[in-house]
Design a protein around this motif. Structure first.
Motif, PDB file in Angstrom:
ATOM      1  N   LYS A 116      34.715 -35.981 -48.700  1.00 32.08           N
ATOM      2  CA  LYS A 116      34.808 -36.923 -49.810  1.00 32.08           C
ATOM      3  C   LYS A 116      36.205 -36.801 -50.412  1.00 32.08           C
ATOM      4  N   GLU A 117      36.655 -37.871 -50.960  1.00 30.04           N
ATOM      5  CA  GLU A 117      37.979 -37.855 -51.563  1.00 30.04           C
ATOM      6  C   GLU A 117      37.830 -37.841 -53.079  1.00 30.04           C
ATOM      7  N   TYR A 118      38.421 -36.821 -53.699  1.00 32.42           N
ATOM      8  CA  TYR A 118      38.427 -36.706 -55.147  1.00 32.42           C
ATOM      9  C   TYR A 118      39.872 -36.565 -55.600  1.00 32.42           C
ATOM     10  N   ASP A 119      40.287 -37.395 -56.500  1.00 30.19           N
ATOM     11  CA  ASP A 119      41.648 -37.349 -57.043  1.00 30.19           C
ATOM     12  C   ASP A 119      42.705 -37.344 -55.944  1.00 30.19           C
ATOM     13  N   GLY A 120      42.481 -38.126 -54.904  1.00 25.85           N
ATOM     14  CA  GLY A 120      43.465 -38.258 -53.841  1.00 25.85           C
ATOM     15  C   GLY A 120      43.473 -37.128 -52.830  1.00 25.85           C
ATOM     16  N   ARG A 121      42.558 -36.187 -52.926  1.00 24.64           N
ATOM     17  CA  ARG A 121      42.527 -35.099 -51.942  1.00 24.64           C
ATOM     18  C   ARG A 121      41.155 -35.066 -51.262  1.00 24.64           C
ATOM     19  N   VAL A 122      41.158 -34.662 -50.012  1.00 27.44           N
ATOM     20  CA  VAL A 122      39.925 -34.599 -49.223  1.00 27.44           C
ATOM     21  C   VAL A 122      39.280 -33.236 -49.442  1.00 27.44           C
ATOM     22  N   VAL A 123      37.993 -33.246 -49.739  1.00 32.59           N
ATOM     23  CA  VAL A 123      37.252 -31.989 -49.909  1.00 32.59           C
ATOM     24  C   VAL A 123      36.028 -32.013 -49.004  1.00 32.59           C
ATOM     25  N   GLY A 124      35.472 -30.854 -48.747  1.00 31.83           N
ATOM     26  CA  GLY A 124      34.253 -30.785 -47.940  1.00 31.83           C
ATOM     27  C   GLY A 124      34.536 -30.807 -46.460  1.00 31.83           C
ATOM     28  N   THR A 125      35.497 -30.029 -46.002  1.00 25.35           N
ATOM     29  CA  THR A 125      35.839 -30.038 -44.581  1.00 25.35           C
ATOM     30  C   THR A 125      35.092 -28.966 -43.787  1.00 25.35           C
ATOM     31  N   ARG A 126      34.249 -28.197 -44.445  1.00 24.45           N
ATOM     32  CA  ARG A 126      33.468 -27.183 -43.739  1.00 24.45           C
ATOM     33  C   ARG A 126      32.214 -27.821 -43.137  1.00 24.45           C
ATOM     34  N   ALA A 127      31.655 -27.154 -42.150  1.00 27.68           N
ATOM     35  CA  ALA A 127      30.381 -27.604 -41.588  1.00 27.68           C
ATOM     36  C   ALA A 127      29.265 -27.020 -42.449  1.00 27.68           C
ATOM     37  N   GLU A 128      28.575 -27.867 -43.168  1.00 28.78           N
ATOM     38  CA  GLU A 128      27.489 -27.423 -44.035  1.00 28.78           C
ATOM     39  C   GLU A 128      26.207 -28.156 -43.652  1.00 28.78           C
ATOM     40  N   PHE A 129      25.115 -27.474 -43.882  1.00 32.75           N
ATOM     41  CA  PHE A 129      23.811 -28.056 -43.549  1.00 32.75           C
ATOM     42  C   PHE A 129      22.836 -27.645 -44.635  1.00 32.75           C
ATOM     43  N   CYS A 130      22.216 -28.601 -45.275  1.00 34.02           N
ATOM     44  CA  CYS A 130      21.312 -28.325 -46.395  1.00 34.02           C
ATOM     45  C   CYS A 130      19.875 -28.634 -45.990  1.00 34.02           C
ATOM     46  N   ASN A 131      19.224 -27.643 -45.389  1.00 32.42           N
ATOM     47  CA  ASN A 131      17.832 -27.792 -44.999  1.00 32.42           C
ATOM     48  C   ASN A 131      17.258 -26.389 -44.858  1.00 32.42           C
ATOM     49  N   THR A 132      16.017 -26.191 -45.257  1.00 33.01           N
ATOM     50  CA  THR A 132      15.429 -24.853 -45.200  1.00 33.01           C
ATOM     51  C   THR A 132      14.468 -24.674 -44.034  1.00 33.01           C
ATOM     52  N   ASP A 133      14.269 -25.709 -43.246  1.00 35.19           N
ATOM     53  CA  ASP A 133      13.361 -25.609 -42.101  1.00 35.19           C
ATOM     54  C   ASP A 133      14.056 -24.822 -40.988  1.00 35.19           C
ATOM     55  N   PRO A 134      13.509 -23.652 -40.626  1.00 39.20           N
ATOM     56  CA  PRO A 134      14.156 -22.816 -39.607  1.00 39.20           C
ATOM     57  C   PRO A 134      14.385 -23.543 -38.280  1.00 39.20           C
ATOM     58  N   LYS A 135      13.466 -24.391 -37.884  1.00 30.65           N
ATOM     59  CA  LYS A 135      13.631 -25.104 -36.611  1.00 30.65           C
ATOM     60  C   LYS A 135      14.763 -26.121 -36.694  1.00 30.65           C
ATOM     61  N   MET A 136      14.890 -26.771 -37.840  1.00 26.72           N
ATOM     62  CA  MET A 136      15.995 -27.720 -38.022  1.00 26.72           C
ATOM     63  C   MET A 136      17.327 -26.983 -37.987  1.00 26.72           C
ATOM     64  N   ILE A 137      17.365 -25.823 -38.622  1.00 29.72           N
ATOM     65  CA  ILE A 137      18.596 -25.026 -38.634  1.00 29.72           C
ATOM     66  C   ILE A 137      18.957 -24.605 -37.211  1.00 29.72           C
ATOM     67  N   GLN A 138      17.957 -24.206 -36.422  1.00 37.84           N
ATOM     68  CA  GLN A 138      18.209 -23.818 -35.027  1.00 37.84           C
ATOM     69  C   GLN A 138      18.795 -24.985 -34.234  1.00 37.84           C
ATOM     70  N   VAL A 139      18.219 -26.156 -34.406  1.00 35.65           N
ATOM     71  CA  VAL A 139      18.719 -27.335 -33.686  1.00 35.65           C
ATOM     72  C   VAL A 139      20.144 -27.634 -34.123  1.00 35.65           C
ATOM     73  N   TYR A 140      20.399 -27.556 -35.420  1.00 34.27           N
ATOM     74  CA  TYR A 140      21.740 -27.836 -35.941  1.00 34.27           C
ATOM     75  C   TYR A 140      22.759 -26.838 -35.379  1.00 34.27           C
ATOM     76  N   LEU A 141      22.387 -25.558 -35.368  1.00 34.59           N
ATOM     77  CA  LEU A 141      23.296 -24.537 -34.832  1.00 34.59           C
ATOM     78  C   LEU A 141      23.533 -24.745 -33.338  1.00 34.59           C
ATOM     79  N   ARG A 142      22.489 -25.129 -32.636  1.00 37.58           N
ATOM     80  CA  ARG A 142      22.630 -25.409 -31.198  1.00 37.58           C
ATOM     81  C   ARG A 142      23.576 -26.592 -30.991  1.00 37.58           C
ATOM     82  N   TRP A 143      23.480 -27.571 -31.860  1.00 37.68           N
ATOM     83  CA  TRP A 143      24.342 -28.753 -31.778  1.00 37.68           C
ATOM     84  C   TRP A 143      25.802 -28.364 -32.022  1.00 37.68           C
ATOM     85  N   LEU A 144      26.030 -27.419 -32.935  1.00 36.70           N
ATOM     86  CA  LEU A 144      27.401 -27.015 -33.252  1.00 36.70           C
ATOM     87  C   LEU A 144      28.073 -26.266 -32.100  1.00 36.70           C
ATOM     88  N   GLN A 145      27.302 -25.653 -31.225  1.00 37.43           N
ATOM     89  CA  GLN A 145      27.884 -24.836 -30.145  1.00 37.43           C
ATOM     90  C   GLN A 145      28.588 -25.670 -29.108  1.00 37.43           C
TER      91      GLN A 145
END
Length: 139
Positions: free
Chosen positions: A110-139
């Motif tokens: 997102k751009e705030y005050d002319g600068r880009v923020v949020g360049t890390r890979a973040e995932f907001c979900n507490t379901d362990p299976k979803m997290i596993q799939v997301y981590l597998r996708w990142l590999q």
């Protein structure tokens, strides 16, 4: 003497012994509404009320356990069927799933005050299976 009068007297006697409606109905085959009319005036002692309440609570627990068993079995059936239908997940499938998860649950730049923020890979979900799939996708 009329059989209904005898049944009514018997129902009242059972109720005075702290029988529940269900227990009385097993003994006397009448409509529950009829039983309710017959027993409307019967008052119970504290101990008798406690017995009936305890039986009701036990019945609720049995019902809840049974509903849970049904739900667990249904979930297992659905998962097994879905697994059979889905089959093998290809690399492309995983890529599409990962994109959808990131879009729905991941961080976005997102751009705030002319600068880009949020360049890390973040995932907001507490379901362990979803997290596993997301981590597998990142590999």
């Amino acid at each position: 003497m009329n059989s209904k009068i005898i049944e009514k007297q018997y129902a009242i006697a059972l109720r005075k012994k702290a029988y529940t409606y269900s227990e009385i109905l097993r003994e006397i085959p009448v409509a529950k509404s009829t039983l309710s009319l017959w027993l409307r005036e019967v008052s119970l002692a504290k101990q008798q009320k406690q017995r009936i309440t305890l039986k009701r609570v036990e019945a609720q627990k049995r019902g809840a356990r049974r509903q849970r068993e049904i739900r667990v079995q249904k979930t297992k059936r659905i998962l097994a069927e879905a697994s059979r239908e889905l089959g093998h997940v290809s690399a492309r499938d995983l890529w599409m799933i990962g994109i959808a998860l990131y879009w729905a649950e991941g961080s976005k730049e997102k751009e705030y005050d002319g600068r880009v923020v949020g360049t890390r890979a973040e995932f907001c979900n507490t379901d362990p299976k979803m997290i596993q799939v997301y981590l597998r996708w990142l590999q």
